[in-house]
Every structure is written in structure tokens, then in C-alpha cells.
Design an enzyme around this catalytic site. Structure first.
Site, short mmCIF file in Angstrom:
data_model
loop_
_atom_site.label_atom_id
_atom_site.label_comp_id
_atom_site.label_asym_id
_atom_site.label_seq_id
_atom_site.Cartn_x
_atom_site.Cartn_y
_atom_site.Cartn_z
N GLU A 86 -2.30 -2.60 59.51
CA GLU A 86 -3.70 -2.59 59.37
C GLU A 86 -4.61 -2.06 58.26
O GLU A 86 -4.32 -0.62 58.02
CB GLU A 86 -4.50 -1.87 60.76
CG GLU A 86 -5.77 -2.09 60.94
CD GLU A 86 -6.34 -3.57 61.13
OE1 GLU A 86 -7.46 -4.12 61.24
OE2 GLU A 86 -5.39 -4.29 61.55
N GLU A 105 -11.55 -6.75 52.50
CA GLU A 105 -10.29 -6.07 52.03
C GLU A 105 -9.25 -7.14 51.53
O GLU A 105 -8.70 -6.71 50.64
CB GLU A 105 -9.75 -5.63 53.37
CG GLU A 105 -10.41 -4.24 54.02
CD GLU A 105 -10.47 -3.96 55.28
OE1 GLU A 105 -10.85 -2.99 55.91
OE2 GLU A 105 -9.83 -4.72 56.07
N ASP A 122 -10.30 -2.61 64.04
CA ASP A 122 -9.37 -2.10 64.50
C ASP A 122 -8.90 -2.80 66.05
O ASP A 122 -7.90 -2.71 66.53
CB ASP A 122 -9.29 -0.85 64.75
CG ASP A 122 -9.58 0.00 63.31
OD1 ASP A 122 -9.20 -0.77 62.40
OD2 ASP A 122 -10.35 1.05 63.48
#
Length: 463
Positions: free
Chosen positions: A270, A300, A443
Site C-alpha cells: 500500500e 501517488e 487503506d
């Protein structure tokens, strides 16, 4: 309800998680007065200059105010490391926070998976203070590895804490449509999101202690999969002379040891926001070749692609968020690091890219992503998930209005020649209008989708 019934019990799956657990201190910014209060000790011109400077660590209060406003203008999530000093600590300690709860990817995911009835969740954090341990679910399936007389003993978190320094992240959640001024500019937040000031204690070292490390093959035999996170806390250099390379090598060793006696073990990485561009590249090049799949958001993925030399593609994703660009970036990472799958979560969709083949059908993969959207919308609506029954709330939240268009777009793109050997699975997200919290949504999505994937694999293999 049929979908919830399919996934509400993951008792066929055991998982290992490492490395980051902390306490999240949350402050909710509800209107312009909250922003003005944070700005009051600085001139608008000084804040404007600091925004242009774009500090990559928070060392002074003005660094924080500037980066917070920068994040609020874009409406995108951001995380910036804190550099502890005598000036910044009293400033943050003097703010009134609305609540404290478990944080860090491992902390958030461990509690979620415990509620989802996994057979066993073994989590590891290099530092575990009493306050952190008390915030974990007190369930039989959630354990911490201890070394007692040279033997591996799995005990509840509350029976495993040490006299460690407490790691606290300060999280500032802001609402959509907060309006305020900076010099002559009117700023209106485009959406609800969060800005994280991440603490980096000197004694936090991303590695598994030597005695326990020897037992990683034993832990690998006890689980079906692993989620690795928290490497964003690795620094370039430490006071004792150790470097980022030293700790990245420790993480690589840990993954290999976990897989040593369980070749079927699936490892998910992750990703997280990494301000230092050199560190971003080092982490990508060190860790991605060792794992099976990766989860990240569109910012990201743009940042990773940028440090790998795809500046134009990166800037296009950050500016326009085109799904075809996100797919192009995902394909680059999938090929470069020989990944089994890339999972990208954005405000409007969750998408999975993998090569054609594999034993799971498109429909089965789609169900795992759909379940992940229900988890995320439930968490956004309630702030946290307390039991499986809460998921009915997320199920009732509709998919976003762009959903059908996104699915049609992906169907069209998937027919292009460069993607003919790939499977693209997209599920529109369910957007909560006024989220209670946005922390940990990525998450939650990644954990739900990954564990759903592993559970489905196990069901097929056991038929």
C-alpha cells in the site's frame, strides 16, 4: 445484500501486516473561521511566499499553514512529514483536537479486518505504546507477534505493548465549499478531504526486530497474504549513520522470509504520499519488484511515474485525471515491476489492471471492488466501522453520477491494441456528500479489495 452476504465473513483468510501504527489526532475544519484562526499569526504575503516555496517538511508553524492552504485549494489529500523542534511541538500541542483514534495503515486495516471476521490478523509495528495498543479491537483474531524465551508467541495488542515513544499524526479534515481569502484570492475548497502532518520519531525504524525476524518463515506459514505499508516513514539518513538503503533492504528481506516456506503467499504493497522525490524513487525500485500487487491513488501513481521519467504523463494525470492516462501509468508499473495487479482508487472509481488469464473471472474481480466501495462509503458516512451490520449504510449510498460513463469509457479503451492483453475492471465509487471522515479511505478500499481477492482465490482452489 447478496454481495454483503458473500463477503461479510472472511474466516478462510489469515493475514500479516507491517509496519506502521500510530495515534491519529483529528481536527475538523468546518468553516472559514477555523482557517482564519490558523492564519492569524502570519501575514497573507508571508503565507503566499511560503506556498510558492512549497516546504517538503513541516518545521515551523507557517510551513504547516502554507501547505494546508495549498492542499485545500486543490482538494486533494496530502501528507507531509513533521520535523520535530522546540517551536513546532508547542504549536501543534496547543491546538484543540476533536478526537483521537487508531491510525497508520496497519492500525486502520487491522481493526477493519478484525471486524470482517478474518481467521487471523497478525500485525507488527516497530513501536507499540500503551495508548496505541488500547485502540485496537480486543478480538481473538487480532494478535501481535512476541518473542518469549526465543519462541514465537501471538498475543493480543493490549498484552504486547512496550515502553515506546508514542507516534501521533495530526490530521486536519476540511469540508467542501469552505470559503476564505488569501491576499486578493478567494479560495473555495472543491471537495472534502484531509491534510496529514506525519510524525517521524527518530527511534521509529522500519524493520522487524532481529529475534522475531528469524520467525518470519513461521509467520508466513500461518497466513495466506500480507499487506506491507509504512515505508514512507523511512528517512534518507539517521543519527547513527544508517541510511534509507539499509532499511529498504530490511523490508525486502522481510518479504522474502515471509514467502520462504509459503510460495503461494500474496503480498500487497500500500503506497502513500512521499514528499522526498529521491526517496519516492528508491522505494519504488526497491519494494515494487518484491510484491504481487500495489494499491495507490491517482496522485501517488502520478508522483511515482514522474520520478521514473514520465513527467508529461504525470502532469497530465495531476491536471486532468484522465482515466486513459491513469491506465497508461498503471501498465508501465505493472510491466516494469512484473506485478500481478495494479489497484488504483480515486474519488470516482476503483480500478484493477492485470494481465489476461488468472483463475478469477471479471465478474468475481468486480465483486471484490464493489465490496471495497461499500466499505469505503460506510467508513466515510460513519467515521469508522464498528460491526458488519454497519455495511448496510454503505450499501444504501448510490454510485456516483459519472459511473456509467466511466464504465463505457473503460470498455472502449480496453479494445485498444496496447491493452488487448490486459483485463481492466472498474467499479464506480459511492460518494458520501458530507463525509464524517476521509482518513483511511484508500487503506479501507485496498484492504477490502485485496482480502476479497485472496478469499475468492482460496474458495476456487478448495473446490
Amino acid at each position: 445484500m447478496e454481495l454483503l452476504n458473500q463477503f461479510k465473513n472472511f474466516s478462510n483468510v489469515s493475514i500479516f501486516l507491517a509496519y506502521n501504527v500510530n495515534v491519529d489526532a483529528l481536527k475538523y475544519l468546518a468553516d472559514s473561521s477555523d482557517i482564519e484562526k490558523l492564519k492569524e499569526n502570519f501575514s497573507d504575503s508571508d503565507i503566499g511566499l511560503k506556498i510558492e516555496e512549497y516546504p517538503r517538511t513541516i518545521e515551523k508553524p507557517i510551513d504547516f499553514v502554507a501547505r494546508l492552504i495549498h492542499a485545500m485549494k486543490s482538494g486533494k489529500p496530502a501528507e507531509v512529514p513533521l520535523k520535530n523542534n522546540l517551536e513546532i511541538e508547542p504549536f501543534f500541542n496547543g491546538l484543540n483536537y476533536n478526537e483521537e483514534r487508531i491510525g497508520g495503515q496497519v492500525g486502520i486495516i487491522s481493526n477493519l479486518l478484525s471486524i470482517l471476521n478474518l481467521k487471523r490478523i497478525i500485525f507488527y509495528s516497530p513501536i507499540l505504546a500503551k495508548k496505541q495498543a488500547e485502540m485496537f479491537e480486543n478480538n481473538e483474531n487480532l494478535v501481535f507477534p512476541n518473542l518469549i524465551d526465543g519462541k514465537l508467541v501471538l498475543k493480543k495488542p493490549i498484552e504486547s505493548f512496550k515502553n515506546d515513544e508514542l507516534k501521533i499524526n495530526r490530521i486536519f479534515e476540511y469540508k467542501e465549499d469552505i470559503e476564505f481569502h488569501l491576499q486578493n484570492e478567494k479560495i473555495i475548497t472543491p471537495r472534502s478531504n484531509r491534510f496529514i502532518v506525519a510524525s517521524r520519531p527518530e527511534n521509529l525504524r522500519i524493520e522487524i526486530e532481529k529475534g522475531l525476524k528469524n520467525h518470519l518463515p513461521d509467520i508466513g506459514r500461518l497466513v495466506d497474504c500480507a499487506i506491507i505499508s509504512g515505508v514512507q516513514a523511512i528517512k534518507e539518513e539517521y543519527s547513527d549513520g544508517k541510511t534509507a538503503e539499509y532499511y529498504l533492504n530490511r523490508v525486502k528481506e522481510d518479504i522474502k522470509l515471509l514467502k520462504k516456506e509459503n510460495k503461494d503467499l500474496k503480498v500487497h504493497f500500500e503506497f502513500a504520499s512521499i514528499q522526498n522525490t529521491e526517496m519516492r524513487k528508491k522505494i519504488a525500485e526497491s519494494i515494487l519488484p518484491e510484491v504481487d500487487c500495489v494499491g495507490m491513488d491517482e496522485t501517488e501513481i502520478a508522483n511515482i511515474i514522474h520520478v521514473l521519467g514520465y513527467e508529461e504523463l504525470s502532469e497530465g494525470i495531476l491536471k486532468y485525471s484522465r482515466i486513459e492516462d491513469v491506465l497508461k501509468a498503471s501498465k508501465i508499473l505493472l510491466e516494469r515491476y512484473n506485478l500481478e495487479g495494479m489497484q488504483v482508487h480515486t474519488l470516482y472509481y476503483i480500478m484493477y489492471l492485470c494481465k489476461k488469464g488468472g483463475i478469477l473471472s471479471d465478474k468475481s474481480l468486480e465483486k471484490t471492488l464493489e465490496f471495497a466501495t461499500i466499505l469505503a462509503s460506510t467508513k466515510a458516512a460513519l467515521g469508522q466501522i464498528s460491526n458488519v451490520g454497519d455495511l448496510k449504510i454503505g450499501l444504501e449510498i448510490p454510485h456516483n453520477k459519472h459511473g456509467q460513463l466511466l464504465k463505457e469509457l473503460v470498455e472502449k479503451i480496453s479494445k485498444e491494441k496496447e491493452l488487448e492483453d490486459y483485463r481492466i475492471i472498474l467499479v464506480p465509487s459511492r460518494i458520501v456528500e458530507n463525509p464524517k471522515s476521509t482518513v483511511g479511505l484508500g487503506d479501507t478500499i485496498s484492504a477490502g479489495a485485496f482480502v476479497g481477492y485472496v478469499s475468492e482465490l482460496k474458495k476456487l482452489k478448495n473446490k
